[in-house]
Write an enzyme that holds these catalytic residues in place. Sequence first.
Site, PDB file in Angstrom:
ATOM      1  N   GLY A 250      46.970  40.936  34.259  1.00 45.92           N
ATOM      2  CA  GLY A 250      46.001  42.004  34.175  1.00 45.92           C
ATOM      3  C   GLY A 250      46.593  43.097  35.025  1.00 45.92           C
TER       4      GLY A 250
ATOM      5  N   GLY B 127      45.051  46.296  34.890  1.00 42.24           N
ATOM      6  CA  GLY B 127      43.989  47.588  34.683  1.00 42.24           C
ATOM      7  C   GLY B 127      44.034  48.475  36.094  1.00 42.24           C
ATOM      8  N   THR B 128      43.147  48.866  36.239  1.00 45.68           N
ATOM      9  CA  THR B 128      43.032  49.505  37.593  1.00 45.68           C
ATOM     10  C   THR B 128      43.184  48.807  38.777  1.00 45.68           C
ATOM     11  OG1 THR B 128      40.599  49.613  37.767  1.00 45.68           O
ATOM     12  CG2 THR B 128      41.597  51.661  36.597  1.00 45.68           C
TER      13      THR B 128
ATOM     14  N   LYS C  51      33.885  37.910  38.784  1.00 44.63           N
ATOM     15  CA  LYS C  51      32.572  37.441  38.916  1.00 44.63           C
ATOM     16  C   LYS C  51      31.854  36.535  37.751  1.00 44.63           C
ATOM     17  CE  LYS C  51      32.944  41.335  39.243  1.00 44.63           C
ATOM     18  NZ  LYS C  51      33.211  42.765  39.594  1.00 44.63           N
TER      19      LYS C  51
ATOM     20  N   ILE D   7      34.214  44.832  50.330  1.00 47.55           N
ATOM     21  CA  ILE D   7      33.523  44.340  51.519  1.00 47.55           C
ATOM     22  C   ILE D   7      33.715  42.765  51.676  1.00 47.55           C
ATOM     23  CG2 ILE D   7      31.335  43.939  52.455  1.00 47.55           C
ATOM     24  CD1 ILE D   7      30.221  45.945  50.467  1.00 47.55           C
TER      25      ILE D   7
ATOM     26  N   ASP E  33      25.770  42.006  35.841  1.00 52.39           N
ATOM     27  CA  ASP E  33      26.787  41.787  36.868  1.00 52.39           C
ATOM     28  C   ASP E  33      26.345  41.647  38.260  1.00 52.39           C
ATOM     29  OD1 ASP E  33      29.766  43.157  37.700  1.00 52.39           O
ATOM     30  OD2 ASP E  33      28.057  44.133  38.999  1.00 52.39           O
TER      31      ASP E  33
ATOM     32  N   LYS F  66      26.976  38.204  40.792  1.00 47.64           N
ATOM     33  CA  LYS F  66      27.434  38.153  42.140  1.00 47.64           C
ATOM     34  C   LYS F  66      26.480  37.352  42.934  1.00 47.64           C
ATOM     35  CE  LYS F  66      29.592  42.626  41.378  1.00 47.64           C
ATOM     36  NZ  LYS F  66      29.292  44.290  41.533  1.00 47.64           N
TER      37      LYS F  66
ATOM     38  N   GLY G 155      35.918  49.954  42.689  1.00 47.28           N
ATOM     39  CA  GLY G 155      37.394  50.983  42.703  1.00 47.28           C
ATOM     40  C   GLY G 155      38.648  50.363  42.934  1.00 47.28           C
TER      41      GLY G 155
END
Lengths: 435, 435
Positions: free
Chosen positions: A11, A13-14, A107, A138, A203, A207, A308
């Site tokens: 993967g 992606g970003t 997740k 975090i 989402d 989590k 991000g």
Amino acid sequence: MVEPLNIALAGLGTVGTGVVRLIETNAELIARRAGRPIRIAAVSARDRTKDRGVDLTQYTWEDDPAALAAREDVDVVVELVGGSDGPALSLARKAIGNGKGLVTANKAMIAHHGLELASAAESAGVALKFEAAVAGGIPVIKGLSEGAAANKIERVYGILNGTCNYILSTMEDTGRDFTDVLEEAQRLGYAEADPTFDIEGIDAAHKLSILAAIAFGSRLRFDAVETMGVSPVKAADIEQARSLGYVIRLIGMAEIDRLDGGVGLFQRVRPHLVPIDHPLAHVDGATNAVVAEGNFMGRLLFQGAGAGDGPTASAVVADIIDIARGEKGAAFSMPASELEDIAPAPTGHRFGRSYLRFIVHDRPGVLAEITAAMRDAGVSIESLIQKAPSDDAGEVIIAVVTHEGPESAVTEAMRILDGSDNLAAQPLVMQIIAN
Amino acid sequence: MVEPLNIALAGLGTVGTGVVRLIETNAELIARRAGRPIRIAAVSARDRTKDRGVDLTQYTWEDDPAALAAREDVDVVVELVGGSDGPALSLARKAIGNGKGLVTANKAMIAHHGLELASAAESAGVALKFEAAVAGGIPVIKGLSEGAAANKIERVYGILNGTCNYILSTMEDTGRDFTDVLEEAQRLGYAEADPTFDIEGIDAAHKLSILAAIAFGSRLRFDAVETMGVSPVKAADIEQARSLGYVIRLIGMAEIDRLDGGVGLFQRVRPHLVPIDHPLAHVDGATNAVVAEGNFMGRLLFQGAGAGDGPTASAVVADIIDIARGEKGAAFSMPASELEDIAPAPTGHRFGRSYLRFIVHDRPGVLAEITAAMRDAGVSIESLIQKAPSDDAGEVIIAVVTHEGPESAVTEAMRILDGSDNLAAQPLVMQIIAN
């Protein structure tokens, strides 16, 4: 220098390209901290030709992500494909089955299949790590499973979805309505083209179920998370909340319920009213924050960037460094077989203050009907604001804050009012976080 | 069940007895998380007869703490004696020398002798852990050395002393003066009978030097921490700060200074002005909080109870659980031999806004002298408040906020004014934290 730890990335992606950039940029520092270099042995993604802004020519390319799990020269597979099932799950199973460590930011997959994967990893004697799956950059998985490990944790809650928090705090700052701010968030890239998973709270529920399992030593129960999203929140709610000393945040809350002598697992994602002097009230924009309360440590707060490429890559690579250091700790802070099967807590057990908002037709008898329903259900009213209509639609907003009491009474009051033709829209109930 | 991890406790003050209570209360949970029970094999303290509120008769007693390090049945020594040298250091050296793991809450000992002990622990192949030495129950050592391990960290700062934060936030809430609040804090047990280490910033400097070493991969330089305490802060400063949109907090700040092509280690503990919309502005009472800024993760905040028997015991036992799980990671996130020797940054390099407070005699020409000194030193004034005298002493307070500029210019302005008979007291300079 000792042997490098060889990783394969599925993967790009970003987050995937963020991991490549991080490992390249901080290579020397990572080697000093990990005790050995981290080497990208192979990568895989859907489209080999796409320009991702990083030079991938130096890494072996596999068209099939599953092939990464079979490579002899790979110690750890990093799964950044996404999706609860399909190729991601198949890759995760293969990697663990072949004796590779697995690091993932997924997740949905952990919420649905975390127990199976953790058991498999324990049998295979390899690490399963997913710091990036919860709250981006975090280190809250580590904070709970290691930092808070000495504590019985009875409650964990927080702001777990950056998109919703961006929308709510922007509505708060600008007075604009939900749809308007969501569209802007999509234009700016803070919300997906299909924002369902974020704005409907799914989402955050993924989590939350992961945090609850770690905090309470309980088996994952994503299916039992009571979930409501932010779309019902109106600009008027934010205004009312503010005038009462609160902000509105989408809060995921998990708690051990000990009422009636039993033990229940309470898990809920919903918009809540948060007192302005509570630490979570100052969490704005795409920031995430998690609070855990332990029987010795007291209240602990972790706050930072919840999404991000940079923050998420930071969490992925922290997991890789842990593995390079030889740490193979249990995925959920204790072996999967030790996790207790705690049944969902019966609804209505909870006790607290609530905010109820009604949109009603502007005619006689409406307030009498609402207050009678509250009285009959045993709901005690702390404050009530009726706001004159702001437009010509003849609709009026009534906002009620209740005294502390059982939530079941509020539910009963809503049941009594259900279908009343005085109501112009579905009422909204939000719980108020205690300070 | 597998073999327990056997620990010996030296020091049975509030933290030591807290550790005993925690291990007894959460024994079953700890065994599930650690993979084996934690067993207290022996204890030692000064006075065997003292009533500590826990039953110690079941544990072997040693009058001499050093004897704990020699016991065959001990895997880990927990040093809670305190003091940078003396019996604590001697015990730590003996324990490591005898191949025992060492867990300590002793910030002074780690700040002064951390490198020596870390090297010794690495040679002996044992763990050295000190989560409880910084920020009580907050797992910030773990957060930095593991959670943030993938990042180059360029700045770490926070509220590291609960006593000072209690005093400043109480002054803020009540308008009372420093001495008054300190006396109350001593009566309530929030401040020691001899509060020097806390209120002069030395305790915070110990902690800051430990955080800096971990964050930057640099050798500990406690000697180079520029330290000032909270005693010069007056109620009037808090009032001025508030009117300008700030609160005052004792901040420990460490940064890598890259001016002039070199690399310097900047470490400072001082009262600072914190903007009210900064997360640290909402940290009240004895709470601690640490912010770390990394090149991929962005800004991370850890917040929680900075002291007290429960939180500190939580951190001590988290370290013990890590060792029980087989984790022996390097004490400062990388081997002691890898830590760079970074020289202290030259003073005056820093750039920012400052708050200057003068107490002056109420007579003509005072303001002209102060503003001329600022002009001659190249300090640009953003705002200036002159407050009429509140009593009959004829003393006036002048509070100045500067535009962003080099701190060296402010120092020069202070030098020009030094000894002026217009000044009724030593001026106070506080830096303003950028948002």
